[in-house]
Design an enzyme around this catalytic site. Structure first.
Site: not given
Length: 143
Positions: A55, A57, A98
């Site tokens: 991801c 993030e 996340c």
């Protein structure tokens, strides 16, 4: 929107343009600002073996740790959506994993991290605190 939020969303949009998402076509960019104003970026990186993808993030949090330490994070901006999204599209928020990673960073900071969630082009956003996005997060203090 505040001037600093606009700047951070634009940086997240810059990161989004570097995403590698051939499977979902959902490109996400993340910009993380330190308490001293330094900024790091991350974009999602997919893989044919789905679980090996990362991801935006998570990529940005890793860069933050290497650049200034996760204990210095002040705010995070996330933007995303399909590449061909017209008019900005819907606002996105971090996935559950996340959110937990941001909780880890916030526990290290000892202060709230502002989470700015934007649409694909950063033209709209919402502001959140971690308890709003992940009530009852597991943290270092609960070991």
């Amino acid at each position: 929107m505040k001037e600093r939020e606009i700047f951070l969303l634009r940086r997240a949009c810059d990161a989004r343009m570097q995403a590698y998402a051939p499977y979902s076509n959902f490109h996400v960019g993340c910009a993380i600002e330190a308490t001293d104003g330094r900024i790091v970026l991350g974009a999602n990186v997919e893989n044919a073996c789905y679980r090996l993808g990362q991801c935006a993030e998570q990529v940005a949090l890793g860069a933050a740790q290497q650049t200034f330490g996760m204990d210095s994070i002040a705010r995070i901006a996330i933007v995303g959506g399909p590449v061909e999204t017209a008019g900005g599209g819907a606002l996105i928020t971090p996935c559950g994993g996340c959110r937990q990673a941001i909780a880890e960073a916030q526990a290290l900071c000892g202060a709230p991290i502002e989470i700015i969630c934007g649409n694909a082009d950063g033209s709209a956003c919402s502001r959140h605190t971690l308890p709003e996005l992940l009530p009852g997060a597991f943290t270092l203090t609960q070991r």
